[in-house]
Write a protein that holds these residues in place. Structure first.
Motif, PDB file in Angstrom:
ATOM      1  N   PHE A  34      45.081  36.594  41.367  1.00  0.00           N
ATOM      2  CA  PHE A  34      45.207  38.043  41.321  1.00  0.00           C
ATOM      3  C   PHE A  34      43.811  38.638  41.334  1.00  0.00           C
ATOM      4  CE2 PHE A  34      45.730  41.703  38.120  1.00  0.00           C
ATOM      5  CZ  PHE A  34      45.889  42.653  39.120  1.00  0.00           C
ATOM      6  N   ALA A  37      41.899  45.545  40.886  1.00  0.00           N
ATOM      7  CA  ALA A  37      41.251  46.614  41.651  1.00  0.00           C
ATOM      8  C   ALA A  37      39.798  46.836  41.235  1.00  0.00           C
ATOM      9  CB  ALA A  37      42.042  47.908  41.503  1.00  0.00           C
ATOM     10  N   TRP A  69      54.454  51.888  38.526  1.00  0.00           N
ATOM     11  CA  TRP A  69      54.078  51.805  39.933  1.00  0.00           C
ATOM     12  C   TRP A  69      55.281  52.312  40.735  1.00  0.00           C
ATOM     13  CZ3 TRP A  69      52.770  48.375  36.211  1.00  0.00           C
ATOM     14  CH2 TRP A  69      51.444  47.970  36.121  1.00  0.00           C
ATOM     15  N   HIS A  74      57.328  48.768  51.173  1.00  0.00           N
ATOM     16  CA  HIS A  74      56.887  47.382  51.326  1.00  0.00           C
ATOM     17  C   HIS A  74      56.924  47.059  52.821  1.00  0.00           C
ATOM     18  CE1 HIS A  74      57.604  46.544  47.041  1.00  0.00           C
ATOM     19  NE2 HIS A  74      58.865  46.909  47.168  1.00  0.00           N
ATOM     20  N   THR A  83      52.261  46.387  49.912  1.00  0.00           N
ATOM     21  CA  THR A  83      53.064  47.352  49.171  1.00  0.00           C
ATOM     22  C   THR A  83      52.199  48.571  48.887  1.00  0.00           C
ATOM     23  OG1 THR A  83      54.432  45.650  48.136  1.00  0.00           O
ATOM     24  CG2 THR A  83      54.362  47.803  47.048  1.00  0.00           C
ATOM     25  N   ASP A 103      48.841  46.920  47.356  1.00  0.00           N
ATOM     26  CA  ASP A 103      48.663  45.508  47.035  1.00  0.00           C
ATOM     27  C   ASP A 103      48.827  44.728  48.324  1.00  0.00           C
ATOM     28  OD1 ASP A 103      48.301  45.590  44.252  1.00  0.00           O
ATOM     29  OD2 ASP A 103      50.457  45.571  43.874  1.00  0.00           O
ATOM     30  N   PHE A 105      49.645  40.907  49.521  1.00  0.00           N
ATOM     31  CA  PHE A 105      50.253  39.696  48.983  1.00  0.00           C
ATOM     32  C   PHE A 105      50.189  38.547  49.977  1.00  0.00           C
ATOM     33  CE2 PHE A 105      52.488  43.133  46.794  1.00  0.00           C
ATOM     34  CZ  PHE A 105      52.431  42.720  45.482  1.00  0.00           C
ATOM     35  N   LYS A 115      47.688  38.120  45.087  1.00  0.00           N
ATOM     36  CA  LYS A 115      47.904  39.565  44.974  1.00  0.00           C
ATOM     37  C   LYS A 115      46.533  40.197  44.847  1.00  0.00           C
ATOM     38  CE  LYS A 115      49.991  43.031  41.868  1.00  0.00           C
ATOM     39  NZ  LYS A 115      48.806  43.875  41.762  1.00  0.00           N
ATOM     40  N   SER A 116      46.214  41.072  45.762  1.00  0.00           N
ATOM     41  CA  SER A 116      44.932  41.770  45.722  1.00  0.00           C
ATOM     42  C   SER A 116      45.220  43.266  45.661  1.00  0.00           C
ATOM     43  CB  SER A 116      44.095  41.429  46.951  1.00  0.00           C
ATOM     44  OG  SER A 116      42.798  41.950  46.827  1.00  0.00           O
ATOM     45  N   ALA A 117      44.763  43.929  44.602  1.00  0.00           N
ATOM     46  CA  ALA A 117      45.058  45.336  44.360  1.00  0.00           C
ATOM     47  C   ALA A 117      43.902  46.232  44.785  1.00  0.00           C
ATOM     48  CB  ALA A 117      45.361  45.553  42.882  1.00  0.00           C
ATOM     49  N   ARG A 119      43.072  50.519  44.657  1.00  0.00           N
ATOM     50  CA  ARG A 119      43.575  51.844  44.313  1.00  0.00           C
ATOM     51  C   ARG A 119      42.451  52.863  44.366  1.00  0.00           C
ATOM     52  NH1 ARG A 119      44.951  50.806  38.062  1.00  0.00           N
ATOM     53  NH2 ARG A 119      42.997  51.544  37.224  1.00  0.00           N
TER      54      ARG A 119
END
Length: 127
Positions: A34, A37, A69, A74, A83, A103, A105, A115-117, A119
């Motif tokens: 993960f 952000a 969230w 998606h 997403t 995100d 995925f 999972k890379s966020a 924002r």
């Protein structure tokens, strides 16, 4: 396979919003990576493995008990997905957070392996 992965993402975000650590972890492979952000690395903050990822989300839910969230959409593309969401919460020190993000995925089989966020960076509202 895309329908299965789409359903997994829907399950994941329902679990995020219910603050259900067990249900979130059930969506991830044991070696989950993960990338949060924010953080000191080019990837933000890299968190690896189920226990460390669980702790990160529990920390978020604890520090911002109303965090949600709101999924906008998606999109699944073979072993990758995106997403789009609206992140809302009350910051620990007060003030409202309301920012858009995404995100990215990666999947292996029926589980999420990455999972890379990302924002938006927006000042707190109502401070």
């Amino acid at each position: 396979m895309e329908k299965t992965r789409l359903a997994l993402l829907e399950t994941l975000f329902a679990a995020f919003n219910a603050h259900d650590a067990e249900a979130v972890m059930a969506c991830f492979a044991p070696g989950i990576v993960f990338d949060a952000a924010a953080g000191p690395e080019a990837v933000g903050k890299r968190i690896t493995g189920l226990e460390a990822v669980r702790a990160a989300f529990v920390g978020t839910w604890t520090s911002m008990p109303d965090v949600q969230w709101q999924v906008r959409r998606h999109a699944v593309f073979a072993d990758r997905a995106v997403t789009e969401w609206l992140f809302t919460a009350t910051a620990p020190a007060g003030g409202r957070i309301e920012v858009e993000g995404v995100d990215l995925f990666g999947f292996e089989g029926d589980l999420i392996v990455s999972k890379s966020a990302f924002r938006k960076d927006r000042p707190l509202q109502g401070v």
